[in-house]
Write an enzyme that holds these catalytic residues in place. Structure first.
Site, PDB file in Angstrom:
ATOM      1  N   ASP A 106       0.816  -1.202   0.000  1.00  0.00           N
ATOM      2  CA  ASP A 106       0.000   0.000   0.000  1.00  0.00           C
ATOM      3  C   ASP A 106       0.853   1.257   0.000  1.00  0.00           C
ATOM      4  OD1 ASP A 106      -1.113  -1.477   2.890  1.00  0.00           O
ATOM      5  OD2 ASP A 106       0.211   0.270   3.002  1.00  0.00           O
TER       6      ASP A 106
HETATM    7  N1  URA Z   1      -0.018  -5.641   4.626  1.00  0.00           N
HETATM    8  C1  URA Z   1      -0.376  -4.352   4.701  1.00  0.00           C
HETATM    9  O1  URA Z   1      -1.096  -3.952   5.595  1.00  0.00           O
HETATM   10  N2  URA Z   1       0.088  -3.517   3.775  1.00  0.00           N
HETATM   11  C2  URA Z   1       0.917  -3.882   2.773  1.00  0.00           C
HETATM   12  O2  URA Z   1       1.334  -3.058   1.950  1.00  0.00           O
HETATM   13  C3  URA Z   1       1.267  -5.233   2.712  1.00  0.00           C
HETATM   14  C4  URA Z   1       0.787  -6.099   3.646  1.00  0.00           C
END
Ligand code: URA
Length: 230
Positions: A106
C-alpha cells in the site's frame, strides 16, 4: 536461432510503438550485428540487436526487484498521484505485455516489490496454494505484548468483514514497538489489519522478503533485473 520482425521486437519491448518503429529505426537508434538497421520490417536475431548501443533489455521476459518508497501507489492509473511507474523506466509500462507489480504494497508501505511482464509469474507468485512467505517489519504505536505471538500463530485471527480467519502467521518482537511478521497470504492491508484487530496501529510497514527474494542492499527507489525463474 529464432528470427523475429524488428518492428515487433521494438514495440513489444517498449522502445517504439508499432507505427513509430519505422521512424525509430530511420533515426538511427538501432544496429544489427554492429551495422545501422535500414528497415523496420526485416527479421532479426534479437541477440544481435542493439538500441542506442545497448543490448535489448530483458528480451525474453522481465523480472525485477524494486525497493518501493513510502508515498507511491502500485497502479497504472494516472489519477492516483505518484505511482511506482514514475520511478521505473518509462519503457516498462509500454512493453507488451506491460510490466506490472506482483501483488501490491500500500501507498504508505515500503520495501520489496517484484515486477514482471510475465503473466504466468504473477499467477504463480500470487497463487494462494503456494503459501509464499512475505516478511514485514512493522513499527507500532505502543509497546507490543507477547500474547500477540500466539494470537498471530493461532490460525483463528479474524479480520473485520473477512469470512475466514487468517492463516497462522509468525510474529517476532524485535524491539518494544517493532515486530517482524511473516504471512503466507496476501489479503488487502493484511498486516495493518491484523495488528488493528488486536488494538495496535501500524505506523510504518516495510517488506524485506518475498519467498526466496530479499531486498538486501537495494537502495530506496532502486530496481535490479534478475533472472526470470523457470
Ligand atoms: N499488509 C499491509 O497492511 N500492507 C501492505 O502493503 C502489505 C501487507
Amino acid at each position: 536461432m529464432k528470427l523475429r520482425r524488428l518492428d515487433q521486437v521494438l514495440s513489444s519491448l517498449g522502445y517504439a510503438s508499432r507505427r513509430g518503429a519505422a521512424s525509430y529505426v530511420a533515426e538511427g537508434h538501432v544496429k544489427i550485428a554492429g551495422e545501422f538497421a535500414e528497415r523496420h520490417d526485416i527479421r532479426v536475431d534479437i541477440r544481435q540487436v542493439m538500441v542506442d548501443d545497448e543490448p535489448l533489455q530483458a528480451p525474453d521476459g522481465l523480472f525485477a526487484l524494486f525497493h518501493k518508497p513510502v508515498g507511491y501507489t502500485c497502479t497504472h492509473s494516472e489519477e492516483e498521484g505518484d505511482t511506482i511507474y514514475d520511478l521505473l523506466p518509462p519503457r516498462w509500462p509500454q512493453r507488451n505485455p506491460a510490466v506490472t507489480s506482483i501483488g501490491r504494497l500500500d501507498k504508505e508501505s515500503s520495501g520489496l516489490l517484484l515486477l514482471t511482464d510475465q503473466g504466468t509469474l504473477v499467477q504463480r507468485y500470487t497463487s494462494p496454494k503456494l503459501k509464499l512467505e512475505k516478511v514485514y517489519e512493522a513499527k507500532v504505536d505502543h509497546d507490543l505484548d507477547e500474547s500477540l505471538v500466539e494470537i498471530f500463530a493461532s490460525g483463528t485471527l479474524m479480520l473485520k468483514s473477512d469470512e475466514k480467519p487468517c492463516l497462522p502467521a509468525q510474529l517476532e518482537i524485535l524491539e518494544p514497538r517493532l515486530a517482524r511478521v511473516i504471512i503466507t497470504e496476501g489479503r488487502y492491508h493484511q498486516v495493518r489489519r491484523m495488528f488493528a484487530s488486536q488494538g495496535w496501529q501500524v505506523d510504518a510497514l516495510h517488506r524485506t522478503r518475498v519467498g526466496p527474494h530479499e531486498l538486501s542492499h537495494l537502495a530506496v527507489g532502486e530496481w535490479r533485473l534478475i533472472e526470470v525463474p523457470k
